[in-house]
Enzyme design. Structure first.
Site, PDB file in Angstrom:
ATOM      1  N   ARG A  38       0.830  -1.215   0.000  1.00 56.35           N
ATOM      2  CA  ARG A  38       0.000   0.000   0.000  1.00 56.35           C
ATOM      3  C   ARG A  38       0.865   1.267   0.000  1.00 56.35           C
ATOM      4  O   ARG A  38       0.471   2.279  -0.580  1.00 56.35           O
ATOM      5  CB  ARG A  38      -0.933   0.005   1.212  1.00 56.35           C
ATOM      6  CG  ARG A  38      -2.041  -1.005   1.024  1.00 56.35           C
ATOM      7  CD  ARG A  38      -2.960  -1.066   2.201  1.00 56.35           C
ATOM      8  NE  ARG A  38      -4.134  -1.852   1.853  1.00 56.35           N
ATOM      9  CZ  ARG A  38      -4.958  -2.386   2.731  1.00 56.35           C
ATOM     10  NH1 ARG A  38      -4.742  -2.222   4.012  1.00 56.35           N
ATOM     11  NH2 ARG A  38      -6.000  -3.079   2.329  1.00 56.35           N
ATOM     12  N   LYS A 199     -22.483 -15.129   1.072  1.00 53.31           N
ATOM     13  CA  LYS A 199     -23.860 -14.787   1.442  1.00 53.31           C
ATOM     14  C   LYS A 199     -24.571 -13.894   0.438  1.00 53.31           C
ATOM     15  O   LYS A 199     -24.021 -12.891   0.007  1.00 53.31           O
ATOM     16  CB  LYS A 199     -23.848 -14.086   2.798  1.00 53.31           C
ATOM     17  CG  LYS A 199     -23.554 -15.047   3.923  1.00 53.31           C
ATOM     18  CD  LYS A 199     -23.928 -14.411   5.249  1.00 53.31           C
ATOM     19  CE  LYS A 199     -22.734 -14.323   6.163  1.00 53.31           C
ATOM     20  NZ  LYS A 199     -22.378 -13.026   6.622  1.00 53.31           N
ATOM     21  N   GLY A 356     -10.625  -7.599  -1.880  1.00 49.82           N
ATOM     22  CA  GLY A 356     -10.860  -8.767  -1.042  1.00 49.82           C
ATOM     23  C   GLY A 356     -10.368 -10.053  -1.655  1.00 49.82           C
ATOM     24  O   GLY A 356      -9.298 -10.108  -2.269  1.00 49.82           O
ATOM     25  N   GLY A 379     -14.622  -3.251   0.682  1.00 50.50           N
ATOM     26  CA  GLY A 379     -15.916  -2.649   1.029  1.00 50.50           C
ATOM     27  C   GLY A 379     -16.258  -1.488   0.110  1.00 50.50           C
ATOM     28  O   GLY A 379     -17.399  -1.350  -0.350  1.00 50.50           O
TER      29      GLY A 379
HETATM   30  P1  AMP Z   1     -17.582 -13.239   0.983  1.00 60.24           P
HETATM   31  O1  AMP Z   1     -16.879 -12.773   2.211  1.00 60.24           O
HETATM   32  O2  AMP Z   1     -19.058 -13.125   1.032  1.00 60.24           O
HETATM   33  O3  AMP Z   1     -16.968 -12.660  -0.274  1.00 60.24           O
HETATM   34  O4  AMP Z   1     -17.333 -14.797   0.921  1.00 60.24           O
HETATM   35  C1  AMP Z   1     -16.067 -15.359   0.818  1.00 60.24           C
HETATM   36  C2  AMP Z   1     -16.121 -16.718   1.412  1.00 60.24           C
HETATM   37  O5  AMP Z   1     -17.126 -17.477   0.765  1.00 60.24           O
HETATM   38  C3  AMP Z   1     -14.848 -17.480   1.252  1.00 60.24           C
HETATM   39  O6  AMP Z   1     -14.236 -17.608   2.505  1.00 60.24           O
HETATM   40  C4  AMP Z   1     -15.306 -18.829   0.706  1.00 60.24           C
HETATM   41  O7  AMP Z   1     -14.720 -19.924   1.372  1.00 60.24           O
HETATM   42  C5  AMP Z   1     -16.799 -18.839   0.951  1.00 60.24           C
HETATM   43  N1  AMP Z   1     -17.537 -19.675   0.010  1.00 60.24           N
HETATM   44  C6  AMP Z   1     -17.478 -19.647  -1.320  1.00 60.24           C
HETATM   45  N2  AMP Z   1     -18.252 -20.592  -1.864  1.00 60.24           N
HETATM   46  C7  AMP Z   1     -18.832 -21.263  -0.844  1.00 60.24           C
HETATM   47  C8  AMP Z   1     -19.723 -22.366  -0.765  1.00 60.24           C
HETATM   48  N3  AMP Z   1     -20.170 -22.968  -1.867  1.00 60.24           N
HETATM   49  N4  AMP Z   1     -20.105 -22.767   0.448  1.00 60.24           N
HETATM   50  C9  AMP Z   1     -19.643 -22.162   1.565  1.00 60.24           C
HETATM   51  N5  AMP Z   1     -18.799 -21.114   1.554  1.00 60.24           N
HETATM   52  C10 AMP Z   1     -18.392 -20.664   0.362  1.00 60.24           C
END
Ligand code: AMP
Length: 399
Positions: A38, A199, A356, A379
């Site tokens: 950074r 999610k 991210g 974010g």
């Molecule tokens: P996010 O923080 O919402 O971008 O989610 C990232 C996380 O989603 C990562 O740590 C992944 O391991 C998890 N992830 C991705 N695909 C799946 C899945 N099919 N089931 C459970 N977790 C998942």
């Protein structure tokens, strides 16, 4: 939001005191910086200001001291690193906008550089306290925001200070705003967005906003199973956000009404359980998403989906990607995420990767140089994709 903002090149900085908000929130261990990425990224803006003969006053937060003077979160180590990269001394202030900062800022000569202490040592910072904003502004003649990672926060040093000073972007923020702004406002088509991650609820507004803009929306990762469930498929033990089934139905109807192609994975890697520890060896089968066994969970997209998503990315003129396609922390379940990263790297399109996990994946795989733009803010880039007004950008002067 207007994405056409003035930058440091659009304002006279010679001989002026320039307060430049950077993102020096670098990781440290035992008092040493473990990645100076950074700081290195901020150097073009700092060097420009120095070469133009500005009196440069840098500031940033580091970590979350929450208004406490925690010595381990002092920016002194950052001042030392900038000094090395710049080849000249960076004067370190012992406070944020207090007596020492004032005295040192007043004594600056053209081309000098000083650094304030961690802005979050002051409680008012994250509250956008006008008193702190004013104190920061009193140090300078011009405000430059070059910290995209905090541009979605209305803090004193990211936005509040612009109430009192002419404000423009540094090179990093300028690049983020111009590339992502153009993609959202006036994209070259076909415009494809690829969303992943765990999610649905985290990406509700992103999905909604992108459906107004894209030609194709691809949904992978854990989110996809809620959409598949909303389509009436049984998804076994896969991650499903029951409360968001109606929302998914609504989004699928919206896509249809708008003529947006919505692609969900046609096949998936399944396993009886989530890997524990996350990188443990795991047995997987590949099945069609219409036939996920009741006792298994989908943890990555399958090979057919990889090929279909990659083909869509390659045929696009603009691609935005945010979120992994599976549990990419596990080598067996990283294939979908790698396939998407590879497709973006191979594509001639303007390719934009939100911060991210997806940004880290591109960097770890060595694809970063083949991507048009990897956003520095997780974010902030999501809020950008949501179409929200980012306070740290909205406060900058329009061109
Ligand atoms: P996010 O923080 O919402 O971008 O989610 C990232 C996380 O989603 C990562 O740590 C992944 O391991 C998890 N992830 C991705 N695909 C799946 C899945 N099919 N089931 C459970 N977790 C998942």
């Amino acid at each position: 939001m207007n994405y056409n903002k003035k930058s440091i090149e659009d304002i006279e900085v010679a001989g002026k005191r320039v307060l430049c908000r950077c993102d020096f929130n670098v990781p440290t261990k035992d008092g040493k910086i473990t990645s100076d990425k950074r700081i290195v990224a901020a150097m073009p803006t700092i060097e420009y200001l120095v070469n133009k003969g500005a009196k440069v006053i840098l500031c940033s937060h580091m970590g979350k001291p929450k208004g406490e003077w925690k010595p381990e979160l002092s920016l002194k180590v950052v001042a030392e690193r900038i000094s090395q990269l710049l080849g000249k001394e960076v004067i370190m202030a012992s406070d944020v906008a207090g007596e020492d900062s004032k005295a040192k800022a007043a004594a600056l000569q053209n081309g000098d550089v000083m650094l304030l202490e961690n802005t979050r040592y002051i409680k008012g910072e994250t509250k956008n306290d006008p008193e702190l904003s004013k104190a920061l502004a009193d140090l300078a003649d011009i405000f430059v925001n070059d910290a995209f990672g905090t541009a979605h926060r209305a803090h004193s040093s990211t936005a509040g200070v612009a109430d009192y000073l002419p404000a423009v972007s540094g090179y990093l923020v300028q690049k983020e705003v111009s590339i992502m702004g153009k993609a959202l406002a006036n994209p070259e088509r076909p415009f494809v967005a690829i969303l992943g991650g765990a999610k649905v609820s985290d990406k509700l507004n992103v999905i909604n906003n992108l459906l107004e803009k894209v030609d194709t929306l691809i949904i992978g990762g854990g989110m996809a199973y809620t959409f598949l469930a909303a389509q009436g498929y049984t998804v076994g033990k896969s991650l499903v956000d029951e409360e968001k089934l109606d929302y998914c139905k609504e989004m699928m109807a919206k896509a249809e009404a708008k003529g947006v192609k919505l692609l969900l994975p046609v096949d998936t890697a399944v396993s009886p359980a989530f890997p524990s520890p996350i990188d443990a060896e795991i047995p997987v089968d590949y099945v069609d998403c219409t036939a996920i066994p009741a006792d298994k969970m989908g943890l990555d997209i399958g090979p057919k989906a990889c090929a279909e998503f990659a083909a869509a990315a390659k045929a696009a003129k603009t691609v935005v990607w945010n979120g992994p396609m599976g549990v990419f922390e596990n080598p067996t379940l990283a294939k979908g995420t790698i396939a998407v990263a590879q497709a973006l790297a191979d594509s001639d399109a303007v390719t934009i990767v939100g911060g991210g996990d997806s940004a880290a994946a591109c960097e770890q795989l060595g694809f970063a140089s083949q991507i048009t733009h990897i956003s520095t803010g997780g974010g902030a880039s999501l809020e950008f994709l949501e179409g929200l007004e980012l306070p740290g950008i909205a406060c900058l002067q329009d061109k």
